[in-house]
Scaffold this motif. Sequence first.
Motif, PDB file in Angstrom:
ATOM      1  N   GLY A  19      76.211   8.241  70.551  1.00 32.80           N
ATOM      2  CA  GLY A  19      75.425   9.218  69.824  1.00 32.80           C
ATOM      3  C   GLY A  19      76.234  10.376  69.277  1.00 32.80           C
ATOM      4  N   PHE A  20      75.480  11.336  68.713  1.00 32.97           N
ATOM      5  CA  PHE A  20      76.080  12.479  68.022  1.00 32.97           C
ATOM      6  C   PHE A  20      76.953  13.322  68.949  1.00 32.97           C
ATOM      7  CE2 PHE A  20      75.816  16.923  66.694  1.00 32.97           C
ATOM      8  CZ  PHE A  20      76.225  16.846  65.390  1.00 32.97           C
ATOM      9  N   ASP A  21      76.590  13.423  70.212  1.00 37.06           N
ATOM     10  CA  ASP A  21      77.271  14.321  71.145  1.00 37.06           C
ATOM     11  C   ASP A  21      78.376  13.629  71.929  1.00 37.06           C
ATOM     12  OD1 ASP A  21      77.195  17.055  71.813  1.00 37.06           O
ATOM     13  OD2 ASP A  21      76.357  16.613  73.775  1.00 37.06           O
ATOM     14  N   CYS A  65      83.738  21.587  64.684  1.00 33.69           N
ATOM     15  CA  CYS A  65      82.569  22.458  64.889  1.00 33.69           C
ATOM     16  C   CYS A  65      81.316  21.661  65.201  1.00 33.69           C
ATOM     17  CB  CYS A  65      82.340  23.310  63.643  1.00 33.69           C
ATOM     18  SG  CYS A  65      83.772  24.280  63.144  1.00 33.69           S
ATOM     19  N   LYS A  66      80.962  20.739  64.315  1.00 40.62           N
ATOM     20  CA  LYS A  66      79.704  20.017  64.462  1.00 40.62           C
ATOM     21  C   LYS A  66      79.719  19.089  65.675  1.00 40.62           C
ATOM     22  CE  LYS A  66      78.042  18.263  60.697  1.00 40.62           C
ATOM     23  NZ  LYS A  66      77.807  17.332  59.561  1.00 40.62           N
ATOM     24  N   MET A 437      66.880  21.503  64.779  1.00 39.99           N
ATOM     25  CA  MET A 437      67.072  20.105  65.151  1.00 39.99           C
ATOM     26  C   MET A 437      67.926  19.411  64.095  1.00 39.99           C
ATOM     27  SD  MET A 437      66.271  18.058  67.604  1.00 39.99           S
ATOM     28  CE  MET A 437      64.663  18.098  68.320  1.00 39.99           C
ATOM     29  N   ARG A 438      69.000  18.748  64.549  1.00 42.49           N
ATOM     30  CA  ARG A 438      69.872  18.008  63.629  1.00 42.49           C
ATOM     31  C   ARG A 438      70.300  16.709  64.309  1.00 42.49           C
ATOM     32  NH1 ARG A 438      75.452  20.673  61.927  1.00 42.49           N
ATOM     33  NH2 ARG A 438      74.209  21.764  60.364  1.00 42.49           N
ATOM     34  N   TYR A 439      70.045  15.583  63.617  1.00 38.31           N
ATOM     35  CA  TYR A 439      70.411  14.262  64.135  1.00 38.31           C
ATOM     36  C   TYR A 439      69.832  14.000  65.523  1.00 38.31           C
ATOM     37  CZ  TYR A 439      73.840  14.598  60.366  1.00 38.31           C
ATOM     38  OH  TYR A 439      74.440  14.771  59.148  1.00 38.31           O
ATOM     39  N   GLY A 440      68.663  14.581  65.802  1.00 33.18           N
ATOM     40  CA  GLY A 440      68.035  14.363  67.090  1.00 33.18           C
ATOM     41  C   GLY A 440      68.528  15.280  68.191  1.00 33.18           C
ATOM     42  N   TYR A 441      69.396  16.244  67.876  1.00 33.06           N
ATOM     43  CA  TYR A 441      69.934  17.184  68.859  1.00 33.06           C
ATOM     44  C   TYR A 441      69.587  18.607  68.454  1.00 33.06           C
ATOM     45  CZ  TYR A 441      72.660  13.297  70.756  1.00 33.06           C
ATOM     46  OH  TYR A 441      73.040  12.093  71.316  1.00 33.06           O
ATOM     47  N   GLN A 442      69.421  19.458  69.458  1.00 33.57           N
ATOM     48  CA  GLN A 442      69.050  20.840  69.211  1.00 33.57           C
ATOM     49  C   GLN A 442      70.285  21.741  69.112  1.00 33.57           C
ATOM     50  OE1 GLN A 442      66.336  21.837  72.397  1.00 33.57           O
ATOM     51  NE2 GLN A 442      64.553  21.192  71.208  1.00 33.57           N
ATOM     52  N   PHE A 443      70.217  22.700  68.184  1.00 34.53           N
ATOM     53  CA  PHE A 443      71.266  23.690  67.994  1.00 34.53           C
ATOM     54  C   PHE A 443      70.625  25.071  67.909  1.00 34.53           C
ATOM     55  CE2 PHE A 443      73.174  19.810  66.533  1.00 34.53           C
ATOM     56  CZ  PHE A 443      74.514  19.921  66.832  1.00 34.53           C
ATOM     57  N   PHE A 444      71.427  26.061  68.271  1.00 39.46           N
ATOM     58  CA  PHE A 444      71.021  27.446  68.055  1.00 39.46           C
ATOM     59  C   PHE A 444      71.468  27.883  66.668  1.00 39.46           C
ATOM     60  CE2 PHE A 444      70.971  28.559  72.812  1.00 39.46           C
ATOM     61  CZ  PHE A 444      69.581  28.543  72.838  1.00 39.46           C
ATOM     62  N   VAL A 445      70.580  28.550  65.949  1.00 38.38           N
ATOM     63  CA  VAL A 445      70.953  29.231  64.708  1.00 38.38           C
ATOM     64  C   VAL A 445      71.295  30.669  65.089  1.00 38.38           C
ATOM     65  CG1 VAL A 445      70.229  29.942  62.417  1.00 38.38           C
ATOM     66  CG2 VAL A 445      69.481  27.745  63.338  1.00 38.38           C
ATOM     67  N   VAL A 446      72.578  31.011  64.987  1.00 35.58           N
ATOM     68  CA  VAL A 446      73.090  32.293  65.460  1.00 35.58           C
ATOM     69  C   VAL A 446      73.299  33.221  64.271  1.00 35.58           C
ATOM     70  CG1 VAL A 446      74.980  33.449  66.674  1.00 35.58           C
ATOM     71  CG2 VAL A 446      74.168  31.222  67.465  1.00 35.58           C
ATOM     72  N   ASN A 503      76.463  25.039  69.098  1.00 33.20           N
ATOM     73  CA  ASN A 503      76.081  24.268  70.259  1.00 33.20           C
ATOM     74  C   ASN A 503      75.393  25.156  71.283  1.00 33.20           C
ATOM     75  OD1 ASN A 503      77.243  23.270  73.224  1.00 33.20           O
ATOM     76  ND2 ASN A 503      76.502  21.606  71.923  1.00 33.20           N
ATOM     77  N   MET A 504      74.277  24.685  71.821  1.00 33.32           N
ATOM     78  CA  MET A 504      73.464  25.511  72.716  1.00 33.32           C
ATOM     79  C   MET A 504      74.199  25.827  74.018  1.00 33.32           C
ATOM     80  SD  MET A 504      69.735  23.709  72.090  1.00 33.32           S
ATOM     81  CE  MET A 504      68.838  25.005  72.928  1.00 33.32           C
ATOM     82  N   ASP A 505      74.905  24.837  74.570  1.00 32.95           N
ATOM     83  CA  ASP A 505      75.645  25.085  75.814  1.00 32.95           C
ATOM     84  C   ASP A 505      76.766  26.094  75.597  1.00 32.95           C
ATOM     85  OD1 ASP A 505      74.010  23.266  77.074  1.00 32.95           O
ATOM     86  OD2 ASP A 505      75.375  21.587  76.747  1.00 32.95           O
TER      87      ASP A 505
END
Length: 607
Positions: A19-21, A65-66, A437-446, A503-505
């Motif tokens: 997957g993406f991650d 980055c991504k 949400m991008r490609y099924g994964y969550q991100f923070f918009v900072v 990335n949220m983490d």
Amino acid sequence: MGVGGNFWDLLKPYARKEGFDFLRNKRVAVDLSFWIVQPENAIKAMHVRKPHLRLTFFRTISLFCKFGALPVFIVDGSPSLLKSRARIARYFRCSGIELANLPVPEEGVSAERNRLFSSHVQECAELVELLGMPVLKAKGEAEALCAQLNSEGHVDACITADSDAFLFGAKCIIKCFCPNSKEPFECYNMSDIEAGLGLKRKHLIAISLLVGDDHDINGVRGIGLDTALHFVKAFSEDDILNRLHEIGKGNTSQIPICIKVEDNVDGNSPNRKLSHCSFCGHPGSKKDHMKFPCEYCVTKDDEGCQRKPEDFKCDCFSCDMNRKHKEKKRLENQHTIFFHKIAEEPNFPKDEIIDMYLCNDNGYFSASDSPHIVWGNPNIEMLINFLNFHQHWEPAYVRRMMFPMISTIFLRDMTTTTVETTLFGQYEFDSVERVKMRYGYQFFVVKWKRAGVNISCKVPLKESSVQQDDAIELDEMVDLLDDFDAPEIHGDDGCSFLLTDENMDLVGAAFPAEVKRFWQEQELKRIKNSTSRSQENEKSPSPNSRSIQLNITEFYPSTKVKHRQSKQGEESSKNADSQGNGGSKMKRKMSSPDKIPKSVRRRLLFD
């Protein structure tokens, strides 16, 4: 490129879909030549200024980055004489030139790679160095150094499309890397290949010697991938290369032949096959079967044997042994032909190819010392000058495109240090805007704040040598160029902000208090919304809303009642009208003396 005979198709059933991650916080060795050669060929017809630099710039930022990977870029060194000769032979074959006229590199033919493509790779290597990525140069093939770094544990995976990397010792290979694709990665693990096919590293080397590779495009004439696979699986990893040497020298008497038949079938001819009836096909003569049916045929009332079908095969012991003996002879003949084809090849197997694959000295560092792999910060000013010179990009555009990479480095640094720093020396972390949400994964918009200065960015007018007529063509090829979403510019209360996806983490580790406050605010909003909805539901609905919100079971009876009432009203009004009309008529009749009956007129007159 790599092992011939559609080798990737053989391995494809054992590929994993990651997957993406998957690449998050993993060190990845990138074969820079293969990273840029396929997209560059795909877009060579476009009027884009130096697409190899553009693609490398955006791909590196996306990978870092991504996807959160730590790339190590590997460039090719000087090719071996074997590969130079194989490259010339491939060119001659594609051109239709007789291979008998093939020149030999030792006699003056240059062993260097294509100068134009080498200059492109060198420019890309200079670009990624300015981006702060480590670059290592291989002594020979780049995939060889990628595989060595992977096998020694310096990196976790390799990004290359060359299947030779498995022969050089790679453990994990990502065949292709497409940043803008939603499809999962096609990841090949050597452990899965060993479990599925039973093949190890030396088995793969033996297959490449038989079917051909980048260093010997011919291999052994007349031997395909299936035949080579069947042969090498008959021997262990430690024994297969020695067996090839013995066959190449003609010593085949001591080599066991792998034949999958019963153990009780020896090399001698079986007992003479019993005579069979030509009518039913079972043991015995037709004359005997005409008198009495054989024991293999099921008949009624002594009707005799039954005629055998067209595809009939007798299952008696004699026929079964005869078929097994023929199968054994057939396999023996195949192996004899196989051995003969190998023995006809001069200098087979080539020891220099085997030594090259098994070599663990593919980089400019000693076995005792670890390679120098360090990730640094981008050199922004030199990078701006580099891209302005080669791509004619404006400094503001470069800074904006670089911002996600700088923010990622800043967040990683914040996880290991408590010293408050600013991004670029001008930007600072403001808040978490929302979850994306991008490609099924969550991100923070900072939100990143630059106090007192308005952020303005113009898209470069001369980003490439594209004319106005070619703008649509460039937009259609955006996936091949691997562009990514630029940071959004947002203005609020006289301040300018840049919005990036993080990335949220990573954000949680760098700014735990801010993230905690964001989740608390989200929880309060959720509670407030749920409370307001419950209060609205408790309120009595208005008549209009009640009539609007009638369900279907309530709607039709109500309409029927209304229709019935309106119908009755119409009927009553009609009756009233008819009665009123009748009274007036009577009055008119009464007022008309001509229409009064004679008896009535007489009574009126005399009363």
